[in-house]
Design an enzyme around this catalytic site. Structure first.
Site, PDB file in Angstrom:
ATOM      1  N   LYS A  36     -18.552  26.495 -24.925  1.00 48.71           N
ATOM      2  CA  LYS A  36     -17.724  26.662 -26.131  1.00 48.71           C
ATOM      3  C   LYS A  36     -18.627  26.764 -27.358  1.00 48.71           C
ATOM      4  CE  LYS A  36     -17.223  21.640 -26.508  1.00 48.71           C
ATOM      5  NZ  LYS A  36     -16.406  20.476 -26.105  1.00 48.71           N
ATOM      6  N   ARG A 134      -6.471  12.817 -28.187  1.00 44.87           N
ATOM      7  CA  ARG A 134      -6.612  14.181 -28.713  1.00 44.87           C
ATOM      8  C   ARG A 134      -5.470  15.060 -28.172  1.00 44.87           C
ATOM      9  NH1 ARG A 134     -12.595  16.786 -28.422  1.00 44.87           N
ATOM     10  NH2 ARG A 134     -12.076  17.078 -26.221  1.00 44.87           N
ATOM     11  N   HIS A 164     -10.693  13.444 -20.747  1.00 46.00           N
ATOM     12  CA  HIS A 164     -11.947  13.456 -21.495  1.00 46.00           C
ATOM     13  C   HIS A 164     -12.268  12.044 -21.978  1.00 46.00           C
ATOM     14  CE1 HIS A 164     -15.239  15.351 -23.520  1.00 46.00           C
ATOM     15  NE2 HIS A 164     -14.806  15.092 -24.734  1.00 46.00           N
ATOM     16  N   ARG A 218     -18.207  18.388 -16.062  1.00 47.12           N
ATOM     17  CA  ARG A 218     -18.310  19.366 -17.151  1.00 47.12           C
ATOM     18  C   ARG A 218     -19.573  19.085 -17.959  1.00 47.12           C
ATOM     19  NH1 ARG A 218     -13.052  17.142 -17.667  1.00 47.12           N
ATOM     20  NH2 ARG A 218     -13.625  16.206 -19.666  1.00 47.12           N
ATOM     21  N   TYR A 259     -34.084  20.409 -57.316  1.00 44.12           N
ATOM     22  CA  TYR A 259     -32.883  20.053 -58.089  1.00 44.12           C
ATOM     23  C   TYR A 259     -32.752  18.543 -58.266  1.00 44.12           C
ATOM     24  CZ  TYR A 259     -31.070  24.806 -57.391  1.00 44.12           C
ATOM     25  OH  TYR A 259     -30.893  26.159 -57.389  1.00 44.12           O
ATOM     26  N   CYS A 306     -32.758  23.296 -51.049  1.00 44.35           N
ATOM     27  CA  CYS A 306     -31.997  24.281 -51.823  1.00 44.35           C
ATOM     28  C   CYS A 306     -31.238  25.204 -50.865  1.00 44.35           C
ATOM     29  CB  CYS A 306     -32.931  25.116 -52.686  1.00 44.35           C
ATOM     30  SG  CYS A 306     -34.088  24.145 -53.655  1.00 44.35           S
ATOM     31  N   MET A 307     -30.541  26.180 -51.403  1.00 40.20           N
ATOM     32  CA  MET A 307     -29.739  27.059 -50.552  1.00 40.20           C
ATOM     33  C   MET A 307     -30.594  27.910 -49.608  1.00 40.20           C
ATOM     34  SD  MET A 307     -26.804  29.824 -51.557  1.00 40.20           S
ATOM     35  CE  MET A 307     -25.723  28.690 -52.405  1.00 40.20           C
ATOM     36  N   ASP A 308     -31.727  28.422 -50.139  1.00 40.10           N
ATOM     37  CA  ASP A 308     -32.541  29.354 -49.350  1.00 40.10           C
ATOM     38  C   ASP A 308     -33.957  28.867 -49.102  1.00 40.10           C
ATOM     39  OD1 ASP A 308     -30.341  31.205 -49.801  1.00 40.10           O
ATOM     40  OD2 ASP A 308     -31.182  31.393 -51.817  1.00 40.10           O
TER      41      ASP A 308
END
Ligand SMILES: *Cc1c(COP(=O)(O)O)cnc(C)c1O
Length: 366
Positions: A36, A134, A164, A218, A259, A306-308
């Site tokens: 999955k 669940r 499960h 599983r 930052y 940071c983002m990148d």
């Protein structure tokens, strides 16, 4: 164009992990490879094929659309959809020859209707909730309502029942809780056990409770090399994550980095900028806490991710240059950073790290 960072999957390791699990679990017990969420981030189709080569008999996915993806890649092994059947997807599930999970009489009706429409037989597994809270039937009464509906269905066949575990990797209380779940499962499946597959073990339980293997187990996270409990089995991570150094500079004491100015150098530091950030799925929470590897040596993350990009301390690491590889997860020289290490710095679990790569991160196979 060179990628800023890449995830590299070694399918031979994955196949060998499956062989290892296959050899550990007794022959009468089937193994279902859980692929999955795009094979836990390793690529569902390639992972499924490697797991089948390694001896898995069945596959598991989360949804009908994940199952369809495997069928479209000509994977013909039996596939179980772990999520509850939905009215919308039941027909596509039958069309694709997927085994769907039912836990109410209504769900059986949806499958029967779809099977009638398509003039096709279909299989389902009964999901039993023994303590996860669940999905699943919770007692004999709810079970019997589903069985009654199955009995009235011409085209839906019950071929399995499963539950499960909520805490199979837990402490002593988790062990007791798992044993209790197992007892409830045995009890609720006793009257229907003939001719169906009963299964309850996830990775943790495969290693910890081999006596609970029943007809099938599983295997998810262990297949990818991250057994969630201690095991003597030789299972190895099959994914590495590598970025590059884009810039190097020396900064005097008293310089802020990144930052929020959470880091300030106390002495002269050599700083490298790395071509990866939270926009690639590198957890921002690992900022100021985590490490990466360069030329087999550990370099600490300086300040916030940071983002990148993020910055690391390469003071004292010799021969570093722009373009050098930075290992975010994987082996470098004698040292290794695992998804579990990164998870501990980011306050999460290995599963989430394996799945974290953003769309823009290229995945390649070795
Ligand atoms: C995801 C999942 C598994 C696999 O769990 P691991 O801990 O990765 O082995 C097994 N069964 C069900 C129902 C699941 O949802």
């Amino acid at each position: 164009m060179s990628p800023r960072n890449q995830r590299i999957v070694d399918l031979n390791i994955l196949e060998n992990n499956m062989r290892t699990i296959r050899a550990f679990v007794r022959d009468q017990t089937k193994i279902m490879a859980v692929v999955k969420a795009d094979g836990y981030g390793h690529g569902a189709v390639k992972t499924a094929a490697a797991a089948l080569r390694g001896g898995a008999e069945m596959l598991a996915v989360a949804s009908v659309s994940e199952g369809k993806q495997l069928r479209e890649a000509d994977i013909s092994a039996p596939i179980l959809v772990l999520g509850a059947v939905t009215e919308e997807d039941a027909e596509e599930g039958v069309r694709q020859g997927l085994i769907q999970s039912v836990c109410s009489s209504e769900m059986v009706k949806w499958c029967e209707k779809a099977a009638l429409t398509l003039q096709k037989q279909t299989e389902v597994h009964l999901k039993i909730d023994t303590g996860m809270g669940r999905i699943g039937v919770r007692n004999a009464e709810e079970r019997d309502a589903v069985l009654k509906e199955l009995h009235q269905s011409q085209n839906v066949r019950l071929s399995g029942a499963y539950t499960h575990f909520a805490d199979a990797d837990g402490d002593e209380k988790g062990i007791l809780y798992t044993r209790k779940q197992y007892e409830i499962f045995l009890c609720l499946t006793e009257p229907i056990k003939d001719g169906i597959l009963r299964h309850c073990c996830n990775s943790a339980a495969i290693h910890r409770f081999p006596e609970m293997a029943l007809d099938m187990v599983r295997a998810g996270i262990s297949l990818y090399g991250y057994p969630p409990v201690r095991t003597g089995l030789p299972l190895y991570p099959c994914m590495t994550w590598a970025a590059k150094i884009s810039y190097i500079k020396e900064l005097p004491a008293g310089t802020f980095i990144s930052y929020g100015r959470t880091y300030c150098s106390e002495k002269t530091v050599r700083v490298a900028t790395v071509t990866c950030g939270y926009g690639d799925g590198y957890h921002r929470a690992a900022g100021s806490r985590g490490f990466v590897l360069i030329h087999g040596q550990r370099a600490r993350i300086l300040g916030r991710v940071c983002m990148d990009q993020f910055m690391i301390d390469i003071t004292g690491i010799d021969d570093t240059a722009v373009g050098d590889e930075v290992t975010l997860i994987g082996q470098s020289g004698e040292d290794r950073i695992t998804a579990e290490d990164l998870a501990s710095w980011a306050g999460t679990i290995s599963y989430e790290i394996l799945l974290s790569a953003a769309n823009r991160v290229e995945r390649i196979y070795r």
